[in-house]
Design a protein around this motif. Structure first.
Motif, PDB file in Angstrom:
ATOM      1  N   UNK A 222      67.305  59.724   5.412  1.00 23.57           N
ATOM      2  CA  UNK A 222      67.689  58.450   6.027  1.00 23.57           C
ATOM      3  C   UNK A 222      69.172  58.229   5.758  1.00 23.57           C
ATOM      4  N   UNK A 223      70.054  58.655   6.672  1.00 22.54           N
ATOM      5  CA  UNK A 223      71.498  58.488   6.459  1.00 22.54           C
ATOM      6  C   UNK A 223      71.964  57.091   6.849  1.00 22.54           C
ATOM      7  N   UNK A 224      73.034  56.652   6.223  1.00 19.41           N
ATOM      8  CA  UNK A 224      73.599  55.345   6.553  1.00 19.41           C
ATOM      9  C   UNK A 224      74.692  54.970   5.577  1.00 19.41           C
ATOM     10  N   UNK A 225      75.323  53.818   5.842  1.00 19.28           N
ATOM     11  CA  UNK A 225      76.337  53.309   4.913  1.00 19.28           C
ATOM     12  C   UNK A 225      75.700  52.470   3.814  1.00 19.28           C
ATOM     13  N   UNK A 226      74.623  51.760   4.138  1.00 21.05           N
ATOM     14  CA  UNK A 226      73.882  50.928   3.183  1.00 21.05           C
ATOM     15  C   UNK A 226      74.823  49.985   2.422  1.00 21.05           C
ATOM     16  N   UNK A 227      75.737  49.376   3.164  1.00 20.68           N
ATOM     17  CA  UNK A 227      76.753  48.523   2.538  1.00 20.68           C
ATOM     18  C   UNK A 227      76.192  47.180   2.088  1.00 20.68           C
ATOM     19  N   UNK A 228      75.071  46.748   2.674  1.00 23.51           N
ATOM     20  CA  UNK A 228      74.443  45.503   2.247  1.00 23.51           C
ATOM     21  C   UNK A 228      73.439  45.796   1.137  1.00 23.51           C
ATOM     22  N   UNK A 229      73.597  45.136  -0.007  1.00 23.61           N
ATOM     23  CA  UNK A 229      72.781  45.460  -1.172  1.00 23.61           C
ATOM     24  C   UNK A 229      71.868  44.306  -1.585  1.00 23.61           C
ATOM     25  N   UNK A 230      71.691  43.316  -0.706  1.00 25.68           N
ATOM     26  CA  UNK A 230      70.823  42.193  -1.035  1.00 25.68           C
ATOM     27  C   UNK A 230      69.361  42.596  -0.860  1.00 25.68           C
ATOM     28  N   UNK A 231      68.460  41.735  -1.343  1.00 30.68           N
ATOM     29  CA  UNK A 231      67.035  42.050  -1.346  1.00 30.68           C
ATOM     30  C   UNK A 231      66.472  42.214   0.058  1.00 30.68           C
ATOM     31  N   UNK A 232      66.955  41.403   0.998  1.00 35.18           N
ATOM     32  CA  UNK A 232      66.450  41.488   2.370  1.00 35.18           C
ATOM     33  C   UNK A 232      66.750  42.842   2.988  1.00 35.18           C
ATOM     34  N   UNK A 233      67.989  43.281   2.861  1.00 34.75           N
ATOM     35  CA  UNK A 233      68.358  44.589   3.408  1.00 34.75           C
ATOM     36  C   UNK A 233      67.666  45.717   2.658  1.00 34.75           C
ATOM     37  N   UNK A 234      67.440  45.535   1.354  1.00 35.02           N
ATOM     38  CA  UNK A 234      66.733  46.555   0.579  1.00 35.02           C
ATOM     39  C   UNK A 234      65.342  46.794   1.151  1.00 35.02           C
ATOM     40  N   UNK A 235      64.660  45.724   1.567  1.00 40.46           N
ATOM     41  CA  UNK A 235      63.346  45.858   2.180  1.00 40.46           C
ATOM     42  C   UNK A 235      63.432  46.617   3.504  1.00 40.46           C
ATOM     43  N   UNK A 236      64.469  46.311   4.287  1.00 39.42           N
ATOM     44  CA  UNK A 236      64.664  47.008   5.562  1.00 39.42           C
ATOM     45  C   UNK A 236      64.884  48.500   5.324  1.00 39.42           C
ATOM     46  N   UNK A 237      65.738  48.817   4.349  1.00 40.47           N
ATOM     47  CA  UNK A 237      66.023  50.226   4.045  1.00 40.47           C
ATOM     48  C   UNK A 237      64.764  50.951   3.578  1.00 40.47           C
TER      49      UNK A 237
END
Length: 450
Positions: A247-262
């Motif tokens: 799963x490639x990406x920048x993953x620049x958002x490190x909040x809990x909501x984005x963590x669930x999406x990732x």
């Protein structure tokens, strides 16, 4: 001698011999006695060499270091270090200990075999004292050998070993100076270092994760591995013969909501591949993939501290992480295919697929077609995760990309609903029809939310 002067391998070995304050043993298995040889041929070896040994026979090796482990493994390396160090102190501790900085250099290597059918790699270790009678410090390395012949690989290991011993005694001011000295004249072109572990008071102020990331930044490794659980290992040990989801990406958002999406993205890719393989197969390995290079052309590369922040957030979500030196997906494919012939799948959002088609690939002679040929060369597919029409529209505006059209279902767009004008549209349609790009369905939970 000024510290900025760079000595070649001959003069590094000679400096250590003539210094006569460092004294130790050499145990080398699998690629000759190339490290010890340097100290023996440059002159003054009696000032440095206590013993050299090469236990090639398996029964001899087992008798010295114990049985039960693979011969080219960290376990065998540590057994060699423990044995050689204990013997060195027992034999020489009383007579030389008060005035000598002891060291034990060991390696266990699978160099290129006669048929050229193996993956040349090895483990290299050094245990040393910074001052007489001081506590031991360890450096453990995993290396990949890149030279095309056994003889050249032996030569490269010899240079690396001398570099390691010299750097331990003369270049420990910073992790950068240590790695630069270690890599001199041999790493990048001839040897790749994709794992390092440091132990002891000499390294107590060094952050291990930063050191791993620095291997990639300095070009010493194509990729390094960060596990969510357990100790770090070289990439080969987590990829070997496994079906893999990336799963490639920048993953620049490190909040809990984005963590669930990732986490949902990676889990959906693993589930999709498990379904493709059949329930009787073992669960595929899944990895988030970041790059130490800039994710887009003409953008600055991220700082190590920023990358580690993103990596920590992904690890906290329960996902393992591979940090790659290069950003192109076909380079990720090439790295993974070193260690497995099983299926490799990328799970990506539509934005990354569009980005892959929009990249100019100016570094390749065949541009986009060559990039796609490399990417899909060995049992590789894309699992295309759907995106909301609103998010897709906003993203296309933010990157000033035009020419893409789509239809939508309940506000969502799948890869099968995405279109582009010819001739690029023909290529995209072919990849869809040939299942190189596999559209994924909107997860039930998200359909309910919508």
């Amino acid at each position: 001698m000024p510290s900025t002067e760079k000595l070649d391998t001959h003069h590094k070995a000679l400096t250590l011999n003539l210094g006569a304050s460092a004294f130790g043993s050499f145990a080398e298995i699998g690629a000759g006695q190339e490290v010890a040889r340097w100290f023996l041929v440059v002159g003054g070896a009696s000032g440095t060499v206590a013993k050299t040994i090469s236990a090639y026979d398996k029964e001899v090796s087992d008798d010295l270091y114990g049985s039960g482990s693979r011969y080219v493994s960290r376990q065998r390396l540590e057994a060699m270090l423990d044995h050689e160090w204990s013997q060195l102190l027992t034999q020489l501790g009383k007579t030389r200990g008060p005035q000598t900085r002891f060291f034990s250099f060991v390696d266990t290597v699978s160099a290129r075999n006669f048929a050229g059918t193996n993956e040349p790699h090895g483990w290299v270790g050094l245990r040393f004292q910074l001052h007489p009678g001081g506590p031991p410090n360890d450096v453990l390395l995993h290396i990949n050998l890149l030279d095309p012949s056994n003889l050249l690989q032996q030569e490269a290991i010899g240079i690396l070993g001398v570099n390691l011993i010299y750097a331990a005694f003369h270049e420990l001011q910073t992790k950068e100076s240590f790695l630069e000295g270690l890599a001199q004249d041999v790493v990048k072109e001839r040897i790749e270092i994709d794992y390092v572990d440091l132990r002891g008071p000499a390294f107590e102020s060094w952050d291990r994760r930063t050191l791993l990331a620095h291997l990639v930044y300095a070009g010493l490794a194509e990729a390094v591995f960060f596990p969510s659980k357990g100790p770090s290992v070289p990439p080969t040990e987590t990829l070997y013969k496994k079906a893999v989801v990336l799963a490639p990406g920048t993953f620049s958002h490190v909040d809990a909501t984005h963590a669930q999406v990732h986490a949902r993205l990676l889990a959906s890719g693993i589930q999709e591949l498990q379904k493709e393989l059949g329930e009787t197969k073992s669960v595929p390995a899944g990895f988030f993939c970041l790059t130490a290079a800039s994710f887009m052309p003409n953008e600055p590369a991220p700082e190590i501290s920023d990358l580690l922040r993103r990596i920590d957030a992904l690890l906290a979500s329960g996902g393992d992480v591979l940090l790659f030196r290069q950003r192109e997906l076909y380079n990720m494919t090439a790295l993974v295919n070193r260690y497995t012939k099983a299926p490799v799948r990328f799970v990506v959002g539509l934005s990354l697929i569009i980005r892959a088609f929009e990249d100019l690939y100016g570094n390749l002679e065949g541009r986009l077609l060559e990039a796609l040929g490399r990417l899909f060369a060995q049992n590789v597919r894309f699992y295309a995760y759907p995106l909301t029409a609103t998010d897709l529209r906003d993203w296309l505006k933010s990157v000033s990309t035009a020419g893409w059209e789509w239809s939508e279902t309940n506000g969502w767009v799948s890869a099968s609903q995405l279109r582009h004008a010819p001739p690029l549209g023909h290529l995209f349609a072919y990849l869809l029809a040939s299942n190189f790009i596999v559209p994924m369905q909107v997860p039930a939970a998200l359909r309910a939310d919508a």
